[in-house]
Enzyme design. Structure first.
Site, mmCIF file in Angstrom:
data_model
loop_
_atom_site.group_PDB
_atom_site.id
_atom_site.type_symbol
_atom_site.label_atom_id
_atom_site.label_comp_id
_atom_site.label_asym_id
_atom_site.label_seq_id
_atom_site.Cartn_x
_atom_site.Cartn_y
_atom_site.Cartn_z
ATOM 1 N N LYS A 113 45.944 34.517 44.219
ATOM 2 C CA LYS A 113 45.424 35.668 44.967
ATOM 3 C C LYS A 113 46.500 36.371 45.780
ATOM 4 C CE LYS A 113 40.559 34.799 44.940
ATOM 5 N NZ LYS A 113 39.281 34.791 45.594
ATOM 6 N N LYS A 197 39.963 33.915 34.577
ATOM 7 C CA LYS A 197 38.533 33.732 34.843
ATOM 8 C C LYS A 197 37.851 35.081 35.113
ATOM 9 C CE LYS A 197 38.071 33.045 39.780
ATOM 10 N NZ LYS A 197 37.193 32.603 40.800
ATOM 11 N N LYS A 200 35.133 39.095 40.350
ATOM 12 C CA LYS A 200 34.625 40.343 40.929
ATOM 13 C C LYS A 200 35.767 41.315 41.174
ATOM 14 C CE LYS A 200 31.725 37.684 44.018
ATOM 15 N NZ LYS A 200 32.613 36.814 44.790
HETATM 16 N N1 AQP Z 1 34.474 32.882 36.251
HETATM 17 C C1 AQP Z 1 33.782 31.913 36.837
HETATM 18 N N2 AQP Z 1 33.277 30.889 36.105
HETATM 19 C C2 AQP Z 1 32.550 29.897 36.684
HETATM 20 N N3 AQP Z 1 32.295 29.870 38.017
HETATM 21 C C3 AQP Z 1 32.780 30.872 38.773
HETATM 22 N N4 AQP Z 1 32.685 31.139 40.084
HETATM 23 C C4 AQP Z 1 33.348 32.286 40.355
HETATM 24 N N5 AQP Z 1 33.872 32.791 39.244
HETATM 25 C C5 AQP Z 1 33.542 31.942 38.241
HETATM 26 C C6 AQP Z 1 31.964 30.293 41.036
HETATM 27 O O1 AQP Z 1 31.089 31.119 41.787
HETATM 28 C C7 AQP Z 1 30.992 30.598 43.112
HETATM 29 C C8 AQP Z 1 31.201 31.695 44.093
HETATM 30 O O2 AQP Z 1 32.518 32.190 43.964
HETATM 31 P P1 AQP Z 1 33.052 33.234 45.019
HETATM 32 O O3 AQP Z 1 32.491 34.559 44.734
HETATM 33 O O4 AQP Z 1 32.785 32.737 46.364
HETATM 34 O O5 AQP Z 1 34.588 33.239 44.864
HETATM 35 P P2 AQP Z 1 35.522 33.340 43.628
HETATM 36 O O6 AQP Z 1 35.553 32.053 42.903
HETATM 37 O O7 AQP Z 1 36.832 33.819 44.159
HETATM 38 O O8 AQP Z 1 34.826 34.431 42.701
HETATM 39 P P3 AQP Z 1 35.438 35.745 42.161
HETATM 40 O O9 AQP Z 1 34.454 36.443 41.334
HETATM 41 O O10 AQP Z 1 36.762 35.495 41.521
HETATM 42 O O11 AQP Z 1 35.595 36.611 43.468
HETATM 43 P P4 AQP Z 1 36.837 37.400 43.976
HETATM 44 O O12 AQP Z 1 37.252 38.271 42.830
HETATM 45 O O13 AQP Z 1 36.318 38.151 45.135
HETATM 46 O O14 AQP Z 1 37.861 36.390 44.341
HETATM 47 C C9 AQP Z 1 32.026 29.475 43.230
HETATM 48 O O15 AQP Z 1 31.353 28.241 43.095
HETATM 49 C C10 AQP Z 1 32.928 29.697 42.054
HETATM 50 O O16 AQP Z 1 33.462 28.476 41.583
#
Ligand code: AQP
Length: 333
Positions: A113, A197, A200
């Site tokens: 990140k 992965k 968002k």
């Molecule tokens: N691609 C994924 N596959 C499986 N699990 C996922 N999670 C996120 N992306 C995937 C799971 O969703 C929960 C919440 O995640 P989060 O939104 O708090 O943070 P993150 O993992 O950083 O998700 P994003 O979408 O990648 O958000 P941004 O882009 O804002 O950083 C967690 O349990 C995560 O494992």
């Protein structure tokens, strides 16, 4: 035997997507039937990367709406936002003093990140895993449903719990929380690049299926998703070097509840367009009702605020009780 307690959080950083749904939310709903659960909109985590205040506000409510739309029930589970229980920040500070710089230096999510210019990343982003440990251990949670991307942070939470118990001579004071990671699709990958992965914050909306996507959006995104020029193989090994194809097959297997082996038996020798048609159908069936419900729930923001308020009251009672003991162990008056 310690009583089982589930804790997990989701960042209000935008539209929730299929990765959040399969990696976390679907599991949240299953667990709610079996044990006491606390589900948190982790707004303090979100601000480790700058969020426009008005967007953050909306995203918190939208995340609560997504929780409810997927089936979380505020009568069964505690649903609240992190910043409304100040114990999270207090315990995070104590854990900043327990956790080691060397431990944080190993965290791959920070490296991903922060990007190439780490000097410009916020300090909050660097110590994010300590706050996550505080979120979980503030309630002495024993189980944490997360996607595979969070496994390393969970291991750090266990290390912090163990070190706290040792440093303050109170073995078993904090439980060592266990991750609950979905077995089949623990990491949903981007539709454009099967090595990344689904996320968002990825720029292209074509990389993900959002929970609020309409039927046409889903059909278009799956049509344009990267797959493979060769026909669908008959064994998993042949998919090893084809991450995008494997990702689509995995998603289909998970949503349709058919093992990957069986899916390959049924589809081997066919073009990926065959898979894409079927995948679109199952996704539309599963995701569009959730999206419609999210939109409906967002029409009554005062109801969502009430859900958060009630959840905050319940969470605060547990947090304050535990914090009293934590302060005592550390020697704070
Ligand atoms: N691609 C994924 N596959 C499986 N699990 C996922 N999670 C996120 N992306 C995937 C799971 O969703 C929960 C919440 O995640 P989060 O939104 O708090 O943070 P993150 O993992 O950083 O998700 P994003 O979408 O990648 O958000 P941004 O882009 O804002 O950083 C967690 O349990 C995560 O494992």
């Amino acid at each position: 035997m310690k009583k089982k307690l589930v804790f997990s959080g989701v960042q209000p950083t935008g539209n929730l997507h299929l990765g959040n749904y399969l990696g976390a939310l679907k599991n949240f709903v299953i667990l709610q039937k079996e044990m006491k659960c606390i589900y948190c909109v982790v707004d303090l985590h979100a601000i480790t990367i700058f969020q426009k205040p008005e967007d953050l506000n909306n995203n918190v409510l939208e995340t609560v709406a997504s929780f409810l739309a997927t089936g979380l029930d505020p009568k069964k589970s505690i649903i609240f936002n992190q910043s409304s229980v100040s114990g999270h920040a207090e315990l995070a500070w104590i854990f900043n003093c327990v956790s080691r710089i060397g431990w944080l230096n190993r965290m791959t999510q920070f490296k991903d990140k922060a990007g190439s210019d780490k000097e410009k990343a916020s300090v909050g982003l660097y110590i994010y895993p300590n706050l996550m440990a505080a979120d979980i251990l503030l309630y002495k949670a024993t189980h944490v449903p997360v996607g595979a991307d969070q496994k390393q942070h969970l291991e750090l939470a266990r290390d912090i719990a163990q070190k706290f118990n040792n440093d303050f001579n109170c073995s078993n004071f904090f439980p060592l929380p266990e991750p609950l990671i979905p077995k089949n699709v623990s990491r949903v990958m981007s539709l454009r690049d099967g090595t990344k992965k689904m996320s968002k914050s990825e720029e292209s909306d074509y990389s993900r299926i959002n929970l609020k996507d309409k039927e046409d959006d889903i059909a278009n995104k799956i049509k344009k998703a990267k797959s493979d020029s060769e026909a669908i193989p008959d064994n998993i090994k042949a998919l090893e070097a084809k991450p995008e194809a494997l990702n689509l097959l995995n998603i289909y297997s998970e949503i349709s509840n058919v093992s990957l082996e069986k899916v390959l038996n049924e589809m081997s020798g066919k073009e990926y367009s065959f898979l894409k048609t079927k995948l679109t159908d199952v996704l539309v069936n599963e995701i569009t009702p959730v999206g419609k419900e999210i939109k409906k729930l967002l029409e009554d923001k005062s109801h969502l605020m009430k859900v958060l308020k009630k959840g905050t009251e319940k969470a605060n009672i547990i947090a304050e009780e535990n914090l009293k003991n934590i302060r005592e162990k550390v020697g704070l008056i």
